[in-house]
Write a protein that holds these residues in place. Structure first.
Motif, PDB file in Angstrom:
ATOM      1  N   THR A   1      -2.343   8.600  -7.182  1.00 19.05           N
ATOM      2  CA  THR A   1      -1.340   8.157  -6.218  1.00 19.05           C
ATOM      3  C   THR A   1      -0.449   9.312  -5.774  1.00 19.05           C
ATOM      4  O   THR A   1      -0.297  10.309  -6.487  1.00 19.05           O
ATOM      5  N   GLN A   2       0.136   9.133  -4.591  1.00 11.98           N
ATOM      6  CA  GLN A   2       1.156  10.056  -4.095  1.00 11.98           C
ATOM      7  C   GLN A   2       2.531   9.400  -4.130  1.00 11.98           C
ATOM      8  O   GLN A   2       3.532  10.032  -3.779  1.00 11.98           O
TER       9      GLN A   2
ATOM     10  N   LEU B   1      -8.431   4.660 -10.636  1.00 12.78           N
ATOM     11  CA  LEU B   1      -7.854   3.697  -9.681  1.00 12.78           C
ATOM     12  C   LEU B   1      -7.061   4.453  -8.618  1.00 12.78           C
ATOM     13  O   LEU B   1      -6.110   5.168  -8.950  1.00 12.78           O
ATOM     14  N   LEU B   2      -7.427   4.282  -7.356  1.00 17.68           N
ATOM     15  CA  LEU B   2      -6.757   4.988  -6.261  1.00 17.68           C
ATOM     16  C   LEU B   2      -5.954   4.015  -5.406  1.00 17.68           C
ATOM     17  O   LEU B   2      -6.385   2.882  -5.160  1.00 17.68           O
ATOM     18  N   ASP B   3      -4.811   4.453  -4.939  1.00 23.62           N
ATOM     19  CA  ASP B   3      -4.029   3.637  -4.006  1.00 23.62           C
ATOM     20  C   ASP B   3      -4.143   4.219  -2.599  1.00 23.62           C
ATOM     21  O   ASP B   3      -4.811   5.239  -2.364  1.00 23.62           O
ATOM     22  N   GLY B   4      -3.485   3.558  -1.639  1.00 23.74           N
ATOM     23  CA  GLY B   4      -3.575   3.978  -0.247  1.00 23.74           C
ATOM     24  C   GLY B   4      -2.966   5.340   0.022  1.00 23.74           C
ATOM     25  O   GLY B   4      -3.474   6.105   0.861  1.00 23.74           O
TER      26      GLY B   4
ATOM     27  N   VAL C   1      -0.116  -8.671  -3.831  1.00 23.80           N
ATOM     28  CA  VAL C   1       1.148  -7.951  -4.016  1.00 23.80           C
ATOM     29  C   VAL C   1       0.979  -6.536  -3.481  1.00 23.80           C
ATOM     30  O   VAL C   1      -0.088  -6.154  -2.990  1.00 23.80           O
ATOM     31  N   SER C   2       2.030  -5.737  -3.577  1.00 22.44           N
ATOM     32  CA  SER C   2       1.941  -4.355  -3.111  1.00 22.44           C
ATOM     33  C   SER C   2       0.941  -3.571  -3.971  1.00 22.44           C
ATOM     34  O   SER C   2       0.671  -3.930  -5.116  1.00 22.44           O
ATOM     35  N   GLY C   3       0.431  -2.494  -3.394  1.00 25.58           N
ATOM     36  CA  GLY C   3      -0.541  -1.690  -4.118  1.00 25.58           C
ATOM     37  C   GLY C   3       0.012  -1.143  -5.423  1.00 25.58           C
ATOM     38  O   GLY C   3      -0.672  -1.150  -6.453  1.00 25.58           O
ATOM     39  N   SER C   4       1.254  -0.679  -5.423  1.00 28.39           N
ATOM     40  CA  SER C   4       1.846  -0.099  -6.638  1.00 28.39           C
ATOM     41  C   SER C   4       2.024  -1.152  -7.719  1.00 28.39           C
ATOM     42  O   SER C   4       1.744  -0.901  -8.902  1.00 28.39           O
ATOM     43  N   THR C   5       2.473  -2.351  -7.337  1.00 25.60           N
ATOM     44  CA  THR C   5       2.638  -3.440  -8.308  1.00 25.60           C
ATOM     45  C   THR C   5       1.299  -3.836  -8.911  1.00 25.60           C
ATOM     46  O   THR C   5       1.190  -4.086 -10.122  1.00 25.60           O
ATOM     47  N   CYS C   6       0.288  -3.874  -8.069  1.00 23.04           N
ATOM     48  CA  CYS C   6      -1.041  -4.257  -8.537  1.00 23.04           C
ATOM     49  C   CYS C   6      -1.596  -3.228  -9.519  1.00 23.04           C
ATOM     50  O   CYS C   6      -2.118  -3.584 -10.576  1.00 23.04           O
ATOM     51  N   LEU C   7      -1.472  -1.951  -9.190  1.00 20.96           N
ATOM     52  CA  LEU C   7      -1.992  -0.909 -10.075  1.00 20.96           C
ATOM     53  C   LEU C   7      -1.271  -0.899 -11.417  1.00 20.96           C
ATOM     54  O   LEU C   7      -1.891  -0.665 -12.469  1.00 20.96           O
ATOM     55  N   LEU C   8       0.024  -1.175 -11.396  1.00 20.07           N
ATOM     56  CA  LEU C   8       0.772  -1.246 -12.658  1.00 20.07           C
ATOM     57  C   LEU C   8       0.274  -2.394 -13.528  1.00 20.07           C
ATOM     58  O   LEU C   8       0.220  -2.280 -14.757  1.00 20.07           O
ATOM     59  N   SER C   9      -0.091  -3.498 -12.884  1.00 20.40           N
ATOM     60  CA  SER C   9      -0.599  -4.638 -13.650  1.00 20.40           C
ATOM     61  C   SER C   9      -1.957  -4.332 -14.277  1.00 20.40           C
ATOM     62  O   SER C   9      -2.330  -4.915 -15.296  1.00 20.40           O
TER      63      SER C   9
END
Length: 234
Positions: A120-121, A29-32, A98-106
């Motif tokens: 992620t960075q 899973l990658l974030d922005g 939601v924010s990308g970080s919140t979504c990835l945590l879920s």
């Protein structure tokens, strides 16, 4: 790719394969922020990551991550184009992103049942990921992708597993499902009932039977004695 870095990644991958059942194709899973760092450092994620992990990898993201990149405008337009090339995993924020970080945590809740890597960075997101056992973490440093070493939380989790003090939630669920599928749950219940019904003989009844036997055994002996007396009298 340096030999030392490759050995480092191989050792860590062995840890997650052995202790958390990670298998190919690896779900990343990658974030922005990771996409932006890859663009800035001219890293071809799709081509380089499978070689680094020594296995097939499925690169994916979420709608929330793409929405977040779109909201940030031209500055992250290139990162958005990269993220859009990856598979989009369903999240629970269809109506209210939601924010990308919140979504990835879920996406890694409940013991990370889908075996996601997080790329992620975002330092805050990284720290939160490290608080959960069994989540491999990828980041970019000095123009290279790096697989972070297992967190203290992951190491402590594995130590408990080895001492049989803890069973992962996903394993508990799979064990229950297998038992129900094979009908073992019913069999266990039947065995317990049979054990309750089964019992030893009543000691009083045993004693009564013994008395009867002794009486029956005495009767023929008494008759024999009478016969002997009769013969002598004759």
């Amino acid at each position: 790719m340096g030999v030392t870095r490759q050995k480092h990644a191989k050792k860590i991958m062995g840890f997650y394969k052995h202790n958390f059942q990670f298998r190919e194709p690896f779900q990343v899973l990658l974030d922005g922020t990771f996409c932006q760092a890859a663009l800035r450092n001219k890293i071809q994620i799709r081509e380089q990551l499978p070689g680094y992990l020594e296995g097939a990898a499925q690169l994916c993201t979420t709608r929330c991550v793409i929405k977040e990149l779109e909201s940030l405008g031209k500055a992250l337009y290139g990162a958005k184009l990269i993220a859009q090339r990856f598979q989009v995993r369903n999240c629970s924020h269809h109506k209210n992103p939601v924010s990308g970080s919140t979504c990835l945590l879920s996406m890694i809740e409940d013991g990370n049942p889908h075996h996601f890597f997080i790329a992620t960075q975002d330092q805050d997101l990284s720290n939160k990921v490290k608080r959960k056992p069994g989540i491999p973490l990828l980041f970019i440093i000095q123009n290279t992708m790096v697989l972070d070493k297992p967190s203290p939380k992951s190491l402590a989790f594995v130590q408990k597993l080895q001492t049989n003090q803890l069973v992962p939630e996903y394993q508990k669920q799979s064990i229950v499902e297998l038992k129900e599928k094979e009908g073992l749950v019913k069999q266990e219940g039947e065995k317990r009932r049979k054990r309750k019904r089964a019992g030893g003989p009543n000691p009083l009844s045993c004693l009564k039977k013994k008395k009867k036997k002794t009486q029956e055994g005495q009767e023929p002996s008494a008759e024999k004695k009478k016969r002997r007396k009769r013969k002598r009298n004759r």
